[in-house]
Motif scaffolding. Structure first.
Motif, PDB file in Angstrom:
ATOM      1  N   LYS A 175       0.772  -1.248  -0.191  1.00 39.04           N
ATOM      2  CA  LYS A 175      -0.142  -0.266  -0.118  1.00 39.04           C
ATOM      3  C   LYS A 175       0.912   1.228   0.023  1.00 39.04           C
ATOM      4  O   LYS A 175       1.930   1.268   0.414  1.00 39.04           O
ATOM      5  N   SER A 176       0.362   2.236  -0.424  1.00 41.92           N
ATOM      6  CA  SER A 176       1.161   3.525  -0.474  1.00 41.92           C
ATOM      7  C   SER A 176       1.332   3.976   0.897  1.00 41.92           C
ATOM      8  O   SER A 176       0.613   4.001   1.871  1.00 41.92           O
ATOM      9  N   LEU A 177       2.806   4.330   0.959  1.00 45.58           N
ATOM     10  CA  LEU A 177       3.344   4.777   2.182  1.00 45.58           C
ATOM     11  C   LEU A 177       2.758   6.199   2.512  1.00 45.58           C
ATOM     12  O   LEU A 177       2.447   6.403   3.973  1.00 45.58           O
ATOM     13  N   GLN A 178       2.148   6.838   1.597  1.00 48.83           N
ATOM     14  CA  GLN A 178       1.629   8.155   2.192  1.00 48.83           C
ATOM     15  C   GLN A 178       0.230   7.860   2.779  1.00 48.83           C
ATOM     16  O   GLN A 178       0.012   8.426   3.840  1.00 48.83           O
ATOM     17  N   ASP A 179      -0.559   6.769   2.299  1.00 54.33           N
ATOM     18  CA  ASP A 179      -1.676   6.577   2.979  1.00 54.33           C
ATOM     19  C   ASP A 179      -1.397   5.779   4.220  1.00 54.33           C
ATOM     20  O   ASP A 179      -2.360   6.167   5.094  1.00 54.33           O
ATOM     21  N   GLN A 180      -0.552   4.865   4.398  1.00 55.64           N
ATOM     22  CA  GLN A 180      -0.093   4.376   5.699  1.00 55.64           C
ATOM     23  C   GLN A 180       0.108   5.447   6.593  1.00 55.64           C
ATOM     24  O   GLN A 180      -0.488   5.218   7.767  1.00 55.64           O
ATOM     25  N   MET A 181       1.100   6.472   6.444  1.00 58.80           N
ATOM     26  CA  MET A 181       1.421   7.157   7.193  1.00 58.80           C
ATOM     27  C   MET A 181       0.089   8.235   7.630  1.00 58.80           C
ATOM     28  O   MET A 181      -0.164   8.392   8.898  1.00 58.80           O
ATOM     29  N   GLU A 182      -0.565   8.361   6.842  1.00 61.28           N
ATOM     30  CA  GLU A 182      -1.670   9.275   7.103  1.00 61.28           C
ATOM     31  C   GLU A 182      -2.609   8.564   8.047  1.00 61.28           C
ATOM     32  O   GLU A 182      -3.219   9.250   9.169  1.00 61.28           O
ATOM     33  N   GLU A 183      -3.085   7.423   7.619  1.00 60.28           N
ATOM     34  CA  GLU A 183      -4.300   6.909   8.613  1.00 60.28           C
ATOM     35  C   GLU A 183      -3.533   6.090   9.654  1.00 60.28           C
ATOM     36  O   GLU A 183      -4.474   6.135  10.875  1.00 60.28           O
ATOM     37  N   LEU A 184      -2.218   5.374   9.901  1.00 61.66           N
ATOM     38  CA  LEU A 184      -1.931   4.736  10.997  1.00 61.66           C
ATOM     39  C   LEU A 184      -0.838   5.524  11.869  1.00 61.66           C
ATOM     40  O   LEU A 184      -0.576   5.249  12.918  1.00 61.66           O
ATOM     41  N   PHE A 185      -0.487   6.464  11.245  1.00 59.09           N
ATOM     42  CA  PHE A 185       0.618   7.684  12.135  1.00 59.09           C
ATOM     43  C   PHE A 185       0.214   8.965  12.308  1.00 59.09           C
ATOM     44  O   PHE A 185       0.096   9.163  13.643  1.00 59.09           O
ATOM     45  N   LEU A 231       8.472  11.968   3.553  1.00 53.82           N
ATOM     46  CA  LEU A 231       7.075  12.016   4.143  1.00 53.82           C
ATOM     47  C   LEU A 231       7.255  12.172   5.665  1.00 53.82           C
ATOM     48  O   LEU A 231       6.433  12.731   6.234  1.00 53.82           O
ATOM     49  N   LEU A 232       8.385  11.678   6.192  1.00 56.76           N
ATOM     50  CA  LEU A 232       8.802  12.143   7.638  1.00 56.76           C
ATOM     51  C   LEU A 232       8.867  13.500   7.798  1.00 56.76           C
ATOM     52  O   LEU A 232       8.628  14.101   8.924  1.00 56.76           O
ATOM     53  N   GLY A 233       9.587  14.036   6.698  1.00 52.58           N
ATOM     54  CA  GLY A 233       9.662  15.753   7.068  1.00 52.58           C
ATOM     55  C   GLY A 233       8.205  16.367   6.965  1.00 52.58           C
ATOM     56  O   GLY A 233       8.164  17.222   7.753  1.00 52.58           O
ATOM     57  N   ARG A 234       7.528  15.876   6.053  1.00 52.47           N
ATOM     58  CA  ARG A 234       6.034  16.243   6.033  1.00 52.47           C
ATOM     59  C   ARG A 234       5.302  16.295   7.323  1.00 52.47           C
ATOM     60  O   ARG A 234       4.538  17.242   7.872  1.00 52.47           O
ATOM     61  N   ALA A 235       5.547  15.070   7.994  1.00 56.96           N
ATOM     62  CA  ALA A 235       4.979  14.850   9.392  1.00 56.96           C
ATOM     63  C   ALA A 235       5.621  15.578  10.422  1.00 56.96           C
ATOM     64  O   ALA A 235       4.632  16.211  11.172  1.00 56.96           O
ATOM     65  N   LEU A 236       6.729  15.961  10.242  1.00 55.07           N
ATOM     66  CA  LEU A 236       7.375  16.774  11.434  1.00 55.07           C
ATOM     67  C   LEU A 236       6.821  18.435  11.339  1.00 55.07           C
ATOM     68  O   LEU A 236       6.860  18.948  12.162  1.00 55.07           O
ATOM     69  N   ARG A 237       6.318  18.579   9.977  1.00 51.24           N
ATOM     70  CA  ARG A 237       5.783  20.019   9.693  1.00 51.24           C
ATOM     71  C   ARG A 237       4.319  19.828  10.042  1.00 51.24           C
ATOM     72  O   ARG A 237       3.724  21.094  10.063  1.00 51.24           O
ATOM     73  N   GLU A 238       3.706  18.967  10.347  1.00 52.20           N
ATOM     74  CA  GLU A 238       2.268  19.017  10.446  1.00 52.20           C
ATOM     75  C   GLU A 238       1.860  19.977  11.760  1.00 52.20           C
ATOM     76  O   GLU A 238       2.373  19.637  13.010  1.00 52.20           O
TER      77      GLU A 238
END
Length: 885
Positions: free
Chosen positions: A156-166, A205-212
């Motif tokens: 599955k897309s890592l972006q989708d996994q990060m959004e929903e699971l993380f 993606l991790l960088g995007r998460a840190l900017r949330e």
């Protein structure tokens, strides 16, 4: 109906969803999993500055950060990551809580395990740990999985996994964690993720998460080797502003220091580690003498600021099978040959050299390092078979310093560090001569796996069924993208060699696309090239294309290719193609022409003969190999062909080979003699090389032969005698003193060509020789003296000189001589120099009684010369005799 819309009494599926997540989460990737034992950990009192610097970054509540700790293999990155994770696990988010810790989740990548070498399981594993640490968000995680079960699929897309699971679960913690110390995630050994494209996608993606903005402050500690593809993505403008990079220079109290994994302070840390390790060893062996300070310093310096080397030294010394003091002395001896800070591979060479059979030990070490998932010794033995695996256990026991062998034989064997895998992945990394030339480990494992597959097939038709199914699947793969199949098999194999077995199955089914030609270089492909099936394949375009590759060229040097296939009709046809002609000019083709199949076989065929007429063949005949072939008995037949005759006209044939001993010997054969009658031979006789040859015994023999005499009577022979080459030859001893004395030479002098030659300087010179005197007495010479050329010659100094010789009197008795005396030339001679040259002749019977009675003699007596002569004693005697008469 949604997850939240279910009535309180309805059966809630949360437990089933959570259980599914627990099965997907990779427990072995957690920092303290049993799979990772023994844990690499920083010894107390070591790495103090580095750890304090990282702790300070992790305690900063102002902004989420990505802390990138990087360095070369073996410097202790994983030990630092474990130590950080363990400390964060011991810190509570708040004083009043008993369960919720600052360590939110860990994922330690490893190529040794299928699920730990890909990012596909990362967010599911972190979500499971996060929800375990914060039970309040478990419902959020369960709901996301319930609504979209496919989110757990590793593809599955890592972006989708990060959004929903993380991200979604973390958003639920924002208010609760306000004013609390930041959460910490530890991701270790990112370089162990085998797919670089995943890394390039994951880090941003991790960088995007840190900017949330809706997330609590979190920090991610990320460790990796300093590899270019990771450095590139970390330094991308979308990520780098969030990064705290280590190594880093820090300043304090006017002093600048560098915080890094391999700084100068590491030498002391390793010294402390080794001293501590020897103390523990001494506690178990009371009679073990502790190493001296100098010995400790030697070992610590040889570690080269790499904790993995220091750890390996201690494993070698304390292997539980040998006396530790003896092993210490051996280690001191081994490391004394190494420079401080030397490469790890050289150190591993020293370890390997202590084994009874270093080659077998390296082989088994590479097997353990290559397996995607580790296996127990018993299964490794089954995989390799009783032949290759006969001493696997005894060999691996000698490598306990780099390989973890559990006491429970049912548990898998593991390497201690990824640098061992790097070292064992390529025999070129090992400098021991015994190891060079080994079969690639992946090829060995592929062949072993294929053997097990064949053994386990219950029916003979099963293999064909498998092949047919594989062919159907292969049709779905794009022909221009063979990497698609490789990627789809990534969960089964780590690198390409096991794929070669599957490619072999496709090949045997008839799928011989150019994208699969690499299989022919494998062990199975080489074996197939020894079969007769290859002959049929080489008739089609795919096979012909392969022959133009380096692999095809190499195969043509083998017995199967050069000695067999090239002798077939298909091989001979191919040699006429541009590809075949190009190959014959290569070193491989030139080498083949020296073999029995090339020299004694193909070159004798019509196609070989035709090739010798091409520019490529002509060029080959100039080489030493070609010249050697021209000395063989095979040459004579070829030189009678049109191609051979044409070649003799070339520079290589005419000016090269004919000057060799082989060429000169050939000119004595009937074939060579016949060739000299051809236009090519005639042309060659004009050259300096031919002139040189005609001076040799062979050339002289030929010029004396019947063939020459007959040839010189031909128009071509006569033409040659008029040529510069012929004229030059007539000046030589062989021409002047040899051939001109033969009947053939004398006959030639009567021809117009000979007569013309006598007018040349060479002819005139020859008339002064003894041979000329003999010839002038012959009928041919006498006849020539009656010719205009002869008469003209008699006026020359050479002719006048001859008229004073004894030969003159005989000649003047002849009708020709008498006729000459009647000519103006004779009369002039008598008036001028005749008296001086031959005063006695007029006294002879021929002069006095015959010539003077002729009208010419009588006329001469009326001249001043005659009147003067009558005053001489000879004239007086003539007058007296005339009076008596």
């Amino acid at each position: 109906m949604s997850y939240r819309d279910q009535s309180p009494g309805a059966a809630r599926p949360s437990e089933g969803v959570w259980e599914k997540l627990s099965q997907i989460a990779v427990k072995g990737a957690e920092y303290d999993s049993r799979e990772r034992q023994p844990y690499p950990k920083c010894l107390e009192g070591t790495r103090v500055d580095l750890l304090n610097h990282i702790y300070g970054l992790l305690d900063n509540p102002d902004k989420s950060r990505l802390i990138w700790l990087h360095g070369t293999a073996g410097v202790g990155k994983s030990a630092v990551a474990f130590t950080i994770a363990e400390r964060m696990r011991g810190l509570k988010v708040a004083e009043q809580t008993t369960r919720e810790k600052r360590l939110a989740g860990t994922f330690f990548f490893s190529r040794r395990y299928t699920k730990r070498c890909t990012a596909g399981f990362l967010f599911a594993t972190l979500a499971y740990q996060l929800a375990s640490n914060f039970p309040s968000i478990r419902d959020d995680v369960n709901r996301a999985i319930h609504d979209n079960p496919a989110i757990l699929d590793p593809d599955k897309s890592l972006q989708d996994q990060m959004e929903e699971l993380f991200l979604q679960p973390l958003r639920s913690l924002r208010l609760r964690l306000r004013d609390r110390p930041p959460l910490v995630f530890v991701v270790d050994a990112l370089d162990e993720c085998t797919f670089e494209d995943e890394i390039a996608y994951l880090v941003p993606l991790l960088g995007r998460a840190l900017r949330e903005p809706d997330l609590p402050v979190i920090h991610i500690l990320l460790t990796s080797r300093s590899e270019a593809h990771i450095r590139e993505v970390i330094h991308d403008e979308s990520v780098h502003p969030l990064v705290c990079e280590i190594p880093v220079q820090i300043s304090g109290q006017g002093v600048t220091a560098t915080i890094s994994l391999d700084g100068a302070d590491v030498d002391n840390d390793i010294y402390i580690f080794m001293k501590h390790s020897f103390m523990k060893l001494g506690s178990r062996y009371s009679n073990f003498p502790q190493p001296t300070k100098d010995e400790l310093e030697q070992l610590a310096s040889r570690a080269g600021r790499r904790f993995i080397v220091a750890s390996t030294m201690m494993n070698f010394i304390d292997d539980e099978y040998n006396d530790p003091h003896d092993r210490l002395q051996l280690m001191l001896e081994l490391t004394s040959k190494l420079l401080p800070g030397t490469e790890m591979y050289k150190f591993y060479d020293r370890i390997l050299s202590t084994c009874a059979n270093p080659k077998r030990a390296y082989l088994y070490l590479s097997v353990v390092a290559t397996l995607t998932d580790p296996l127990p010794i018993s299964q490794i033995l089954e995989l390799l078979g009783s032949g290759e695996g006969k001493d696997v256990e005894s060999a691996l026991v000698q490598l306990r310093s780099v390989v973890d062998i559990p006491t429970d034989s049912s548990l898998p064997i593991n390497i201690y560090h990824s640098s061992i895998r790097d070292y064992a992945s390529n025999p070129l990394n090992c400098n021991l001569t015994e190891v060079q030339g080994m079969m690639p480990t992946h090829s060995l494992l592929a062949c072993s796996s294929f053997r097990l597959m064949i053994q386990n097939l219950q029916e003979s038709t099963a293999l064909l069924d498998m092949l047919s199914g594989l062919m159907v699947q292969s049709q779905a793969i794009l022909s221009h993208d063979p990497q698609t199949l490789k990627h789809s098999l990534a969960s089964m194999v780590q690198q390409a060699e096991p794929l070669e077995v599957l490619i072999g199955l496709l090949w045997l089914q008839g799928d011989c696309r150019s994208e699969l030609h690499f299989w022919l270089k494998t062990l199975g492909g080489c074996a197939w090239l020894q079969t007769r099936d290859v002959f049929d394949w080489l008739k089609i375009q795919s096979g012909l294309d392969w022959l133009q590759t380096q692999g095809g060229f190499d195969w043509l040097q083998t017995e199967e290719g050069g000695d067999k296939w090239l002798q077939t009709e298909g091989g001979e046809d191919w040699l006429q193609t541009q590809g075949g002609l190009d190959w014959l000019q290569s070193q491989g083709g030139l080498d083949w022409l020296q073999t029995h199949g090339g020299r004694d076989g193909w070159l004798q065929t019509q196609r070989g003969i035709d090739w010798l007429q091409t520019q490529g063949g002509i060029d080959w005949l100039q080489t030493q190999e070609g010249l050697d072939w021209l000395q063989t008995k095979d040459l004579e037949g070829w030189l009678q062909t049109q191609g051979g005759l044409d070649w003799l006209k070339t520079h290589g044939g005419r000016d090269g080979w004919l000057q060799t001993q082989g060429g000169k010997d050939w000119l004595q054969t009937q074939g060579g003699i016949d060739w000299l009658q051809t236009q090519g031979g005639i042309d060659w006789l004009q050259t300096q090389g031919a002139l040189d040859w005609l001076q040799t015994q062979g050339g002289l023999d030929w010029l004396q032969s019947e063939n020459l005499e007959g040839w010189l009577q031909t128009q071509r022979g006569l033409d040659w005698l008029q040529s510069k080459g012929g004229l030059d030859w007539l000046k030589t001893h062989g021409g002047r003193d040899g051939w001109l004395q033969t009947q053939g030479g004398k006959d030639w002098l009567q021809t117009q060509g000979g007569i013309d030659w006598l007018q040349t300087q060479g002819g005139k010179d020859w008339l002064q020789t003894q041979g000329e005197h003999d010839w002038l007495q012959s009928q041919g010479g006498l006849d020539w003296l009656q010719s205009q050329g002869g008469l003209n010659w008699l006026q020359t100094q050479g002719g006048l000189d001859w008229l004073q010789t004894e030969d003159l009197e005989g000649w003047l008795q002849t009708q020709g001589g008498l006729d000459w005396l009647q000519s103006k030339g004779g009369l002039d001679w008598l008036q001028s120099q005749g008296e001086f040259y031959s005063p006695q002749w007029k006294k002879t019977h021929g002069g006095r009684d015959e010539w003077l009675q002729t009208q010419g003699g009588k006329d001469w007596l009326q001249t001043q010369g005659g009147i003067d002569w009558l005053q001489t004693q000879g004239g007086e005697r003539l007058a007296a005799d005339s009076g008596r008469d």
